[in-house]
Design an enzyme around this catalytic site. Sequence first.
Site, PDB file in Angstrom:
ATOM      1  N   HIS A  82       0.857  -1.182   0.000  1.00 25.91           N
ATOM      2  CA  HIS A  82       0.000   0.000   0.000  1.00 25.91           C
ATOM      3  C   HIS A  82       0.893   1.232   0.000  1.00 25.91           C
ATOM      4  O   HIS A  82       1.872   1.288   0.733  1.00 25.91           O
ATOM      5  CB  HIS A  82      -0.883   0.016   1.254  1.00 25.91           C
ATOM      6  CG  HIS A  82      -1.719   1.245   1.341  1.00 25.91           C
ATOM      7  ND1 HIS A  82      -2.903   1.396   0.656  1.00 25.91           N
ATOM      8  CD2 HIS A  82      -1.515   2.417   1.996  1.00 25.91           C
ATOM      9  CE1 HIS A  82      -3.397   2.585   0.898  1.00 25.91           C
ATOM     10  NE2 HIS A  82      -2.578   3.235   1.704  1.00 25.91           N
ATOM     11  N   ASP A 161     -14.909   2.747   7.860  1.00 26.95           N
ATOM     12  CA  ASP A 161     -13.924   3.662   7.283  1.00 26.95           C
ATOM     13  C   ASP A 161     -14.559   4.547   6.221  1.00 26.95           C
ATOM     14  O   ASP A 161     -14.220   5.716   6.088  1.00 26.95           O
ATOM     15  CB  ASP A 161     -12.741   2.895   6.689  1.00 26.95           C
ATOM     16  CG  ASP A 161     -11.749   3.860   6.064  1.00 26.95           C
ATOM     17  OD1 ASP A 161     -11.224   4.706   6.803  1.00 26.95           O
ATOM     18  OD2 ASP A 161     -11.550   3.812   4.845  1.00 26.95           O
ATOM     19  N   ARG A 168     -13.858  12.817   7.878  1.00 28.48           N
ATOM     20  CA  ARG A 168     -12.522  13.394   8.084  1.00 28.48           C
ATOM     21  C   ARG A 168     -12.162  14.354   6.957  1.00 28.48           C
ATOM     22  O   ARG A 168     -11.555  15.406   7.178  1.00 28.48           O
ATOM     23  CB  ARG A 168     -11.471  12.276   8.173  1.00 28.48           C
ATOM     24  CG  ARG A 168     -11.548  11.516   9.484  1.00 28.48           C
ATOM     25  CD  ARG A 168     -10.698  10.271   9.435  1.00 28.48           C
ATOM     26  NE  ARG A 168      -9.312  10.565   9.142  1.00 28.48           N
ATOM     27  CZ  ARG A 168      -8.473   9.747   8.500  1.00 28.48           C
ATOM     28  NH1 ARG A 168      -8.897   8.564   8.080  1.00 28.48           N
ATOM     29  NH2 ARG A 168      -7.238  10.091   8.290  1.00 28.48           N
ATOM     30  N   SER A 183      -7.476   3.660   9.286  1.00 31.52           N
ATOM     31  CA  SER A 183      -8.171   3.695   8.003  1.00 31.52           C
ATOM     32  C   SER A 183      -7.482   2.787   6.975  1.00 31.52           C
ATOM     33  O   SER A 183      -8.112   1.954   6.319  1.00 31.52           O
ATOM     34  CB  SER A 183      -8.194   5.150   7.513  1.00 31.52           C
ATOM     35  OG  SER A 183      -8.590   5.228   6.189  1.00 31.52           O
ATOM     36  N   LYS A 187      -8.640  -1.554   5.943  1.00 28.45           N
ATOM     37  CA  LYS A 187      -8.967  -2.004   4.581  1.00 28.45           C
ATOM     38  C   LYS A 187      -7.987  -3.072   4.117  1.00 28.45           C
ATOM     39  O   LYS A 187      -8.368  -4.076   3.529  1.00 28.45           O
ATOM     40  CB  LYS A 187      -8.946  -0.809   3.623  1.00 28.45           C
ATOM     41  CG  LYS A 187     -10.125   0.119   3.839  1.00 28.45           C
ATOM     42  CD  LYS A 187     -10.035   1.363   2.982  1.00 28.45           C
ATOM     43  CE  LYS A 187      -8.999   2.319   3.473  1.00 28.45           C
ATOM     44  NZ  LYS A 187      -9.120   3.701   3.130  1.00 28.45           N
TER      45      LYS A 187
HETATM   46  N1  URA Z   1      -5.661   6.846   2.800  1.00 29.14           N
HETATM   47  C1  URA Z   1      -6.624   6.175   3.472  1.00 29.14           C
HETATM   48  O1  URA Z   1      -7.181   5.205   2.974  1.00 29.14           O
HETATM   49  N2  URA Z   1      -6.949   6.618   4.694  1.00 29.14           N
HETATM   50  C2  URA Z   1      -6.352   7.675   5.283  1.00 29.14           C
HETATM   51  O2  URA Z   1      -6.679   8.002   6.398  1.00 29.14           O
HETATM   52  C3  URA Z   1      -5.354   8.374   4.563  1.00 29.14           C
HETATM   53  C4  URA Z   1      -5.024   7.918   3.318  1.00 29.14           C
END
Ligand code: URA
Length: 434
Positions: A82, A161, A168, A183, A187
Site C-alpha cells: 500500500h 472507514d 474526516r 483507516s 482495509k
Molecule cells: N488513505 C486512506 O485510505 N486513509 C487515510 O486516512 C489516509 C489515506
Amino acid sequence: MFPPHLIARKRDGHALSGAEIEAFVSGATDGSWADYQLSAMLMAIFWRGMTAEETAAYTTAMMRSGLVADLSAIPGKKADKHSTGGVGDKVSLHLAPMVAACGVAVPMISGRGLGHSGGTLDKLESIPGFRVNLPLADYRRQVAEIGLCLIGQTAELAPADKKLYALRDVTATVECVPLICGSILAKKLAEGIDVLVLDVKFGRGAFMKDAAAARRLAVAMVRVARAMGTPTRAVLTAMEEPLGRAVGNAVEVAESIDCLKGRGPADTMAVTYALGEQMLCLAGAATSQAEARAQLARSIAEGSALKKFREMVAAQGGDPSVVETPSRLPQARWQVPLLAGAAGFVQDVDAMGVALATLRLGAGRKKAEDAVDPAVGVSGLCKIGESVSAGAVLALIHANDEPALADARALLAKAIIVGANPGQAVPLIGEIID
Ligand code: URA
C-alpha cells in the site's frame, strides 16, 4: 457508552478502553452516532492522539466493521503493498503482476485519487472495459486462478472507514497518525493477506511533508499490523518530484506497461524493486533482497510479469490489446509540448505543482463524487538533474479543454525550473521500518 460522555473523555485526554472504541466505531457503522458526534470524536482524537493500544483497538474495530475476506484456501502466502499516495505513483499497476509472476499471489484492494494524489482504480479504469467493482466471490476466484486481482473497496469491507473517511475529509481531521493508521490498515487487513509492505511517502507531493512525520506513521502502522498478526514492513520513499515521467491515468498505465517491457523510468523501477523485494522476502519466496531482485528482474526479462498483467486485464473485462498497442488507451484531443526557454539543467520539478496542473486538466478529482478524464495528464516529464537544450521538451501536456490547457501550461512552467546548475534530487529510497 453515551456518545457525549465518550467524546468528553477523549477531549479531556483520557485513553479510551477497547469497548469504548468499539462503541464509537459501531456508532459509525450502524448510524447510531450522529455525524456531529462522530466528527467531534474525530477532532478530539486529532488533538489528543491515541496510545498504541487504542490505535490497535481502533484498527481492529474498523476492520471488523465489515467482512474480512478469507483466502486461506488459496495455497501460499498472499502479499500486498500500500502506498500512502503521491504524484505519478503507478507502481501497483506493474508491481502486482511482477510479484504474482514470482509465485506470490497479490490480492489488492485499492483506492481512487482524491485531491492532488492519484488513485490506482482511476488509472485501471482508463483501460477500456476494465472493471474494478467485482464482488468478493469473484475477487477470491481470480486470486485463486491467476494469483492477482486489483479491485475497489466494496460496501462489505471496512464500512466504518467509508463513513469516517468522508467525515474526516470535510472536518480537517485527515492528517492524524492513529486515524490514518486505522483507516489504511482496516482495509488492507480485511483483504485476506498474509503479509503487507507499506510505501510511506514524504515530501512536497505526499501527505506527510517531512521524513520524521512519515517515519512516525510508518512505525505506528508496522507496529499495529504486526500486533494484529500480519508481518509488515514499511519503506520510506521521497515524493519531491513526480515518480516517473507520466502523471494522469491512461498516460500512467502506458508508463506501467513500459515498466513491464523493461523500459521503465529509473526512479519508478527503483521504488518498484525496493517494495517488491520486501514483498517476496516477507512472503518467504526469497531469502535475501538480492535473490528477490533477481526474481523480479527475471519476471520482466522473460515477459512473465507482462503476461500476468495481460491476464488480469482480460479477467477483469478490460481490453488486453492495450499491452501491445498502448495507443488504444484513451487519447486526449491535444498533445502540446512545454519547451525549455534556454539550455541548462533541470533544477526542480515540484510534484505538487505538476499535480495541480494535471488536476486542472481533469485527471483527478476535487470532490469524491467528481468524474476523472482518463485521457488527460502529462507525459515525457523531465527529471531533476537532466541537462536540456534550448527548445527541448520538458513535458507533453495531454488536454481536452483549451482553458484548462492554458492554465496547466502556466502551472507546469512554474513547477519546472531550468537553471545553470543541476538540481539535487533527494535520495529516493529511505529507511526500511521492520
Ligand atoms: N488513505 C486512506 O485510505 N486513509 C487515510 O486516512 C489516509 C489515506
